[in-house]
Design an enzyme around this catalytic site. Structure first.
Site, mmCIF file in Angstrom:
data_model
loop_
_atom_site.group_PDB
_atom_site.id
_atom_site.type_symbol
_atom_site.label_atom_id
_atom_site.label_comp_id
_atom_site.label_asym_id
_atom_site.label_seq_id
_atom_site.Cartn_x
_atom_site.Cartn_y
_atom_site.Cartn_z
ATOM 1 C CB CYS A 108 -14.138 -4.686 10.422
ATOM 2 S SG CYS A 108 -15.468 -5.324 9.377
ATOM 3 C CB CYS A 153 -15.917 -9.199 11.353
ATOM 4 S SG CYS A 153 -14.300 -8.587 10.812
ATOM 5 C CB CYS A 157 -15.645 -10.172 7.375
ATOM 6 S SG CYS A 157 -16.070 -8.411 7.426
ATOM 7 C CB CYS A 180 -13.253 -5.843 6.605
ATOM 8 S SG CYS A 180 -12.643 -7.006 7.849
ATOM 9 C CG ASP A 187 -1.799 1.250 1.271
ATOM 10 O OD1 ASP A 187 -2.623 1.391 0.349
ATOM 11 O OD2 ASP A 187 -1.663 2.067 2.193
ATOM 12 C CG ASP A 200 -1.285 3.019 5.641
ATOM 13 O OD1 ASP A 200 -2.372 3.403 5.165
ATOM 14 O OD2 ASP A 200 -0.374 3.795 5.990
ATOM 15 C CD GLU A 222 -3.053 1.314 -3.418
ATOM 16 O OE1 GLU A 222 -4.110 1.874 -3.147
ATOM 17 O OE2 GLU A 222 -1.954 1.694 -2.997
HETATM 18 ZN ZN LIG Z 1 -14.636 -7.371 8.908
#
Ligand SMILES: [Zn+2]
Length: 443
Positions: free
Chosen positions: A362, A365, A346, A343, A192, A372, A276
């Site tokens: 998150c 979850c 999840c 996330c 990242d 980062d 990216e």
């Molecule tokens: Zn999550």
């Protein structure tokens, strides 16, 4: 700067840059050659635009022929090495075919940093003089001394002389005679690239470095203030600009060094590095604008732009590509959409999960991680969405990208209400002939 082909017949290609020590005469000559190249570029561009406006086209071969003709008439043109001028027209040709004649920029004296290339290896020779010094023979320059900071390590394919931050450099394109390595068996990592930390890996490593020392930053600010108090075109202004250039040169060198080291350590360790596909050029373009169309939102964007460019994202990508050729690491670019708000445990996408610049929590979850690192893991896992080689994005937009232009700009300059040639002396020249304007060597 170099051709985009990294595999030569005799092994891999690499760029090696050295500091030149011109004699005063050679430095003055280099400035003149730079000025002549600039004039040839601008004349060639003006000619291409004039042809396009008539719905016609002029290519490299015809421009070269006309350049040879113009040389008999304008003695100062012949002063520059002819292969250097031909190379300038060749560079113009590839710039125009890649971006279109209307997007290619004029080389303005105050903006363009002189750089010219000697494309014929048989006319370049290199000798080592001592432990610290070498010399290179260039057409019309003769022998020029340079700092032997490292061995070239291969056969010279071309040489580029450039002026940057008050110094002259020569960059050799080297063919090293080594075959490409086998694929790297190491693990996969996502990277990242951020504004706060330059590069964060999916394994939780942070790569960062301050490129500008505190003292330098103060000095830079003071010089900027001094600059604001100078008059345009004054000698004092030129001196202040030169001092600013020297500070920025050190910053750029540090950044290049950081990029090279980070890239080497990542490529050493990983078999696949996933990045990216940020379009840095586009992200910064609208602030600086083009010559023809000054950017909108200049003030609003410049702060972010500085942060983006300060971290040298594109430089890191180039360094990774370069290091990967030697380690066998595969570099994969993925669509950056939503990587910072998804996330990694999840898969829930929610902007609220990104609590702050550094913290990701998150909302589905309750997973908590450094923002980062979370993004880097998403990037690592997103490797299926391989981007095309040119960095085009097929789907969704990242939060890091700017919104698209709402209004498509028409292609013809007349439709945009822009005079074809702004402030160019060549405006009254007949179109069928290559008639450069005399240059003032003041760069
Ligand atoms: Zn999550």
């Amino acid at each position: 700067m170099f051709d985009n082909q990294w595999e030569g017949a005799g092994g891999m290609l690499a760029g090696r840059r050295y500091r030149l020590e011109f004699s005063p005469d050679q430095a003055a000559f280099a400035e003149r050659v730079g000025g002549i190249c600039r004039s040839v570029w601008n004349t060639g561009l003006q000619q291409r635009r004039a042809y396009r406006q008539r719905g016609a086209f002029i290519g490299y071969a015809e421009q070269c022929r006309q350049l040879a003709e113009a040389k008999t008439e304008f003695g100062w043109l012949a002063e520059a090495p002819s292969q250097v001028l031909q190379q300038t027209l060749k560079d113009l040709d590839s710039a125009c075919s890649r971006h279109g004649a209307w997007k290619v920029r004029w080389r303005l004296a105050r903006r363009w940093k002189p750089a010219f290339r000697f494309p014929s290896p048989e006319q370049i020779s290199i000798q080592r003089l001592s432990r610290r010094w070498g010399r290179v023979k260039l057409p019309k320059f003769g022998w020029v001394r340079f700092r032997w900071s490292r061995p070239p390590g291969g056969t010279v394919r071309s040489a580029t002389v450039s002026h940057d931050g008050g110094r002259w450099f020569v960059a050799f394109l080297i063919e090293d005679g080594q075959a490409s390595p086998a694929a790297h068996p190491g693990p996969r990592a996502g990277i990242d690239r951020g504004v706060i930390v330059a590069a964060t890996t999916s394994d939780g490593d942070f790569h960062d470095r301050a490129y500008i020392a505190t003292g330098e930053a103060q000095r830079y600010r003071r010089l900027q203030q001094q600059l604001a108090r100078t008059r345009r075109g004054s000698n004092r202004r030129r001196r202040v600009i030169a001092k600013i250039g020297a500070v920025m040169l050190r910053v750029r060198h540090r950044r290049a060094d950081f990029n090279a080291r980070t890239a080497a350590s990542l490529c050493d360790r990983y078999g696949t590095v996933v990045l990216e596909g940020l379009k840095t050029a586009n992200m910064t373009k609208s602030a600086s604008g083009t010559i023809e169309c000054p950017g909108r939102n200049v003030a609003a964007k410049s702060g972010l732009n500085r942060a983006i460019l300060d971290k040298g994202w594109y430089g890191l990508e180039l360094a990774l590509t370069s290091a990967a050729r030697r380690s066998g690491t595969q570099i994969v670019k993925v669509n950056p959409a939503y990587t910072s708000i998804t996330c990694s445990t999840c898969g829930a996408v929610d902007a609220k999960s990104r609590e702050s610049q550094a913290r990701f929590a998150c909302t589905s979850c309750a997973m908590v991680a450094h923002a980062d690192v979370n993004a880097a893991i998403n990037i690592k896992n997103a490797a299926g969405q391989v981007m095309s080689g040119r960095g085009d994005l097929a789907i969704g937009r990242s939060v890091k990208r700017q919104p698209p232009r709402t209004r498509a700009r028409p292609h013809t300059p007349a439709a945009r209400g822009i005079p074809v040639v702004q402030g160019q002396e060549e405006v009254n020249q007949p179109i069928g002939r290559f008639l450069p304007s005399p240059v003032s060597p003041g760069l």
